[in-house]
Design a protein around this motif. Structure first.
Motif, PDB file in Angstrom:
ATOM      1  N   GLU A 109      -7.366  -8.733   5.860  1.00  0.00           N
ATOM      2  CA  GLU A 109      -7.089  -8.353   7.138  1.00  0.00           C
ATOM      3  C   GLU A 109      -7.308  -6.808   7.779  1.00  0.00           C
ATOM      4  O   GLU A 109      -7.791  -6.686   8.993  1.00  0.00           O
ATOM      5  N   THR A 110      -6.865  -5.956   6.878  1.00  0.00           N
ATOM      6  CA  THR A 110      -7.099  -4.549   7.485  1.00  0.00           C
ATOM      7  C   THR A 110      -8.393  -4.049   7.326  1.00  0.00           C
ATOM      8  O   THR A 110      -8.961  -3.201   7.942  1.00  0.00           O
ATOM      9  N   ALA A 111      -9.432  -4.658   6.443  1.00  0.00           N
ATOM     10  CA  ALA A 111     -10.823  -4.581   6.277  1.00  0.00           C
ATOM     11  C   ALA A 111     -11.525  -5.182   7.658  1.00  0.00           C
ATOM     12  O   ALA A 111     -12.420  -4.424   8.073  1.00  0.00           O
ATOM     13  N   LYS A 112     -10.977  -6.167   8.102  1.00  0.00           N
ATOM     14  CA  LYS A 112     -11.419  -6.734   9.164  1.00  0.00           C
ATOM     15  C   LYS A 112     -11.305  -5.793  10.442  1.00  0.00           C
ATOM     16  O   LYS A 112     -12.218  -5.598  11.349  1.00  0.00           O
ATOM     17  N   ALA A 113     -10.141  -5.212  10.355  1.00  0.00           N
ATOM     18  CA  ALA A 113      -9.831  -4.189  11.535  1.00  0.00           C
ATOM     19  C   ALA A 113     -10.578  -2.847  11.442  1.00  0.00           C
ATOM     20  O   ALA A 113     -10.274  -1.830  11.922  1.00  0.00           O
ATOM     21  N   GLY A 114     -11.065  -2.690  10.090  1.00  0.00           N
ATOM     22  CA  GLY A 114     -11.801  -1.572   9.709  1.00  0.00           C
ATOM     23  C   GLY A 114     -10.905  -0.237   9.129  1.00  0.00           C
ATOM     24  O   GLY A 114     -11.377   0.747   9.142  1.00  0.00           O
ATOM     25  N   VAL A 115      -9.948  -0.652   8.873  1.00  0.00           N
ATOM     26  CA  VAL A 115      -8.878   0.194   7.972  1.00  0.00           C
ATOM     27  C   VAL A 115      -8.873  -0.136   6.510  1.00  0.00           C
ATOM     28  O   VAL A 115      -8.830  -1.221   6.138  1.00  0.00           O
ATOM     29  N   LYS A 116      -8.931   0.803   5.703  1.00  0.00           N
ATOM     30  CA  LYS A 116      -8.746   0.662   4.330  1.00  0.00           C
ATOM     31  C   LYS A 116      -7.332   1.069   3.924  1.00  0.00           C
ATOM     32  O   LYS A 116      -7.083   2.486   4.158  1.00  0.00           O
ATOM     33  N   PRO A 117      -6.622   0.350   3.441  1.00  0.00           N
ATOM     34  CA  PRO A 117      -5.134   0.689   3.293  1.00  0.00           C
ATOM     35  C   PRO A 117      -5.183   1.846   2.196  1.00  0.00           C
ATOM     36  O   PRO A 117      -5.718   1.806   1.176  1.00  0.00           O
ATOM     37  N   PRO A 121      -2.932   3.975  -0.704  1.00  0.00           N
ATOM     38  CA  PRO A 121      -1.592   3.620  -1.720  1.00  0.00           C
ATOM     39  C   PRO A 121      -0.420   4.077  -1.136  1.00  0.00           C
ATOM     40  O   PRO A 121       0.605   3.420  -1.288  1.00  0.00           O
ATOM     41  N   TYR A 122      -0.435   5.325  -0.467  1.00  0.00           N
ATOM     42  CA  TYR A 122       1.090   5.793  -0.296  1.00  0.00           C
ATOM     43  C   TYR A 122       1.564   5.198   1.032  1.00  0.00           C
ATOM     44  O   TYR A 122       2.543   5.049   1.430  1.00  0.00           O
ATOM     45  N   ASP A 123       0.691   4.400   1.763  1.00  0.00           N
ATOM     46  CA  ASP A 123       1.245   3.519   2.922  1.00  0.00           C
ATOM     47  C   ASP A 123       1.886   2.498   2.381  1.00  0.00           C
ATOM     48  O   ASP A 123       2.904   2.109   2.748  1.00  0.00           O
ATOM     49  N   PHE A 124       1.123   1.920   1.274  1.00  0.00           N
ATOM     50  CA  PHE A 124       1.716   0.666   0.861  1.00  0.00           C
ATOM     51  C   PHE A 124       3.008   0.922  -0.008  1.00  0.00           C
ATOM     52  O   PHE A 124       3.986   0.301   0.058  1.00  0.00           O
ATOM     53  N   MET A 125       3.274   2.126  -0.519  1.00  0.00           N
ATOM     54  CA  MET A 125       4.266   2.588  -1.158  1.00  0.00           C
ATOM     55  C   MET A 125       5.283   2.783  -0.285  1.00  0.00           C
ATOM     56  O   MET A 125       6.631   2.623  -0.584  1.00  0.00           O
ATOM     57  N   PHE A 126       5.231   3.614   0.676  1.00  0.00           N
ATOM     58  CA  PHE A 126       6.307   3.989   1.654  1.00  0.00           C
ATOM     59  C   PHE A 126       7.009   2.509   2.336  1.00  0.00           C
ATOM     60  O   PHE A 126       7.887   2.588   2.333  1.00  0.00           O
ATOM     61  N   TRP A 127       6.085   1.840   2.770  1.00  0.00           N
ATOM     62  CA  TRP A 127       6.507   0.657   3.335  1.00  0.00           C
ATOM     63  C   TRP A 127       7.190  -0.323   2.491  1.00  0.00           C
ATOM     64  O   TRP A 127       8.303  -0.822   2.768  1.00  0.00           O
ATOM     65  N   THR A 128       6.864  -0.353   1.218  1.00  0.00           N
ATOM     66  CA  THR A 128       7.512  -1.152   0.207  1.00  0.00           C
ATOM     67  C   THR A 128       8.832  -0.608   0.124  1.00  0.00           C
ATOM     68  O   THR A 128      10.002  -1.267  -0.075  1.00  0.00           O
ATOM     69  N   ASN A 129       8.955   0.544  -0.267  1.00  0.00           N
ATOM     70  CA  ASN A 129      10.076   1.451  -0.659  1.00  0.00           C
ATOM     71  C   ASN A 129      11.163   1.390   0.489  1.00  0.00           C
ATOM     72  O   ASN A 129      12.252   1.387   0.127  1.00  0.00           O
ATOM     73  N   LEU A 130      10.774   1.411   1.673  1.00  0.00           N
ATOM     74  CA  LEU A 130      11.621   1.459   3.111  1.00  0.00           C
ATOM     75  C   LEU A 130      12.474   0.214   3.078  1.00  0.00           C
ATOM     76  O   LEU A 130      13.509  -0.028   3.256  1.00  0.00           O
ATOM     77  N   TYR A 131      11.553  -0.955   2.807  1.00  0.00           N
ATOM     78  CA  TYR A 131      11.988  -2.177   2.996  1.00  0.00           C
ATOM     79  C   TYR A 131      12.958  -2.668   1.741  1.00  0.00           C
ATOM     80  O   TYR A 131      14.022  -3.301   1.855  1.00  0.00           O
ATOM     81  N   MET A 132      12.494  -1.976   0.770  1.00  0.00           N
ATOM     82  CA  MET A 132      13.510  -2.237  -0.619  1.00  0.00           C
ATOM     83  C   MET A 132      14.786  -1.428  -0.406  1.00  0.00           C
ATOM     84  O   MET A 132      15.917  -1.845  -0.627  1.00  0.00           O
ATOM     85  N   CYS A 133      14.688  -0.346   0.190  1.00  0.00           N
ATOM     86  CA  CYS A 133      15.885   0.655   0.299  1.00  0.00           C
ATOM     87  C   CYS A 133      16.848  -0.082   1.586  1.00  0.00           C
ATOM     88  O   CYS A 133      18.042  -0.365   1.272  1.00  0.00           O
ATOM     89  N   LEU A 134      16.169  -0.762   2.483  1.00  0.00           N
ATOM     90  CA  LEU A 134      16.928  -1.469   3.646  1.00  0.00           C
ATOM     91  C   LEU A 134      17.533  -2.542   3.210  1.00  0.00           C
ATOM     92  O   LEU A 134      18.756  -3.074   3.152  1.00  0.00           O
TER      93      LEU A 134
END
Length: 185
Positions: free
Chosen positions: A54-62, A64-77
């Motif tokens: 989905e992000t490739a369709k939008a022209g964005v390459k995810p 690593p630290y974006d994945f890490m931030f959002w995963t850890n934020l939701y895990m913390c919450l």
């Protein structure tokens, strides 16, 4: 590829169930946790693949630290909500204040976890989910082998057959990748 990953994961599961434990048998709960872990690995891999597409369709390459931030934020919450719901916040804070020597261990654990997660999320962002599954499971196999060699732990015949199955999956995958590179040249 799927058969190679299945061999690696299956071998790891067999090793986990084949460890010698002073006469006690494997619990149903332990096996259920292993199965649940493998199922969630599959669900997560599918979600990651879809997210990357989905992000490739939008022209964005995810990154690593974006994945890490959002995963850890939701895990913390999630952890905060669960600890509040179970009324464990006060107990945890009281334990830490009564045992201040544990804070340095918590900090060391957090730093090691962040470094390890950096490698995992780099792999997630830049490779296929099967590569991640192979990397994490291979690490588990080598951890078991290191434990056996350095600490004198033992494995049953079932455990050793799991090691053999996992190693055959790893070697098969390496051979397939090396064969593919040789054909490309």
């Amino acid at each position: 590829e799927y058969l190679q990953v299945a061999a690696i994961i299956g071998g790891t599961a067999i090793v986990s169930m084949g460890k010698k434990k002073g006469g006690s048998s494997n619990s149903v709960m332990g096996v259920a946790y292993i199965v649940l872990s493998l199922v969630l690995d599959g669900v997560t891999a599918g979600f990651q693949k879809r997210l990357k597409a989905e992000t490739a369709k939008a022209g964005v390459k995810p990154k690593p630290y974006d994945f890490m931030f959002w995963t850890n934020l939701y895990m913390c919450l999630t952890a905060v909500v669960i600890s509040v719901a179970l009324n464990e916040v006060g107990t945890g804070l009281a334990f830490c204040s009564a045992n201040p020597e544990i804070l340095s261990k918590i900090i060391k654990f957090a730093v090691c976890s962040a470094v390890g997660q950096s490698f995992i999320f780099y792999t997630i962002a830049n490779f296929d989910p099967l590569v991640l599954s192979t990397v994490t499971t291979t690490r588990k196999i080598f951890s078991v082998l290191l434990s056996i060699l350095m600490k004198g732990h033992s494995l049953s015949l079932t455990g050793w057959s799991g090691i053999a199955l996992a190693c055959s999956g790893i070697l098969s995958e390496m051979a397939a990748k090396m064969g593919g590179k040789a054909k490309a040249h």
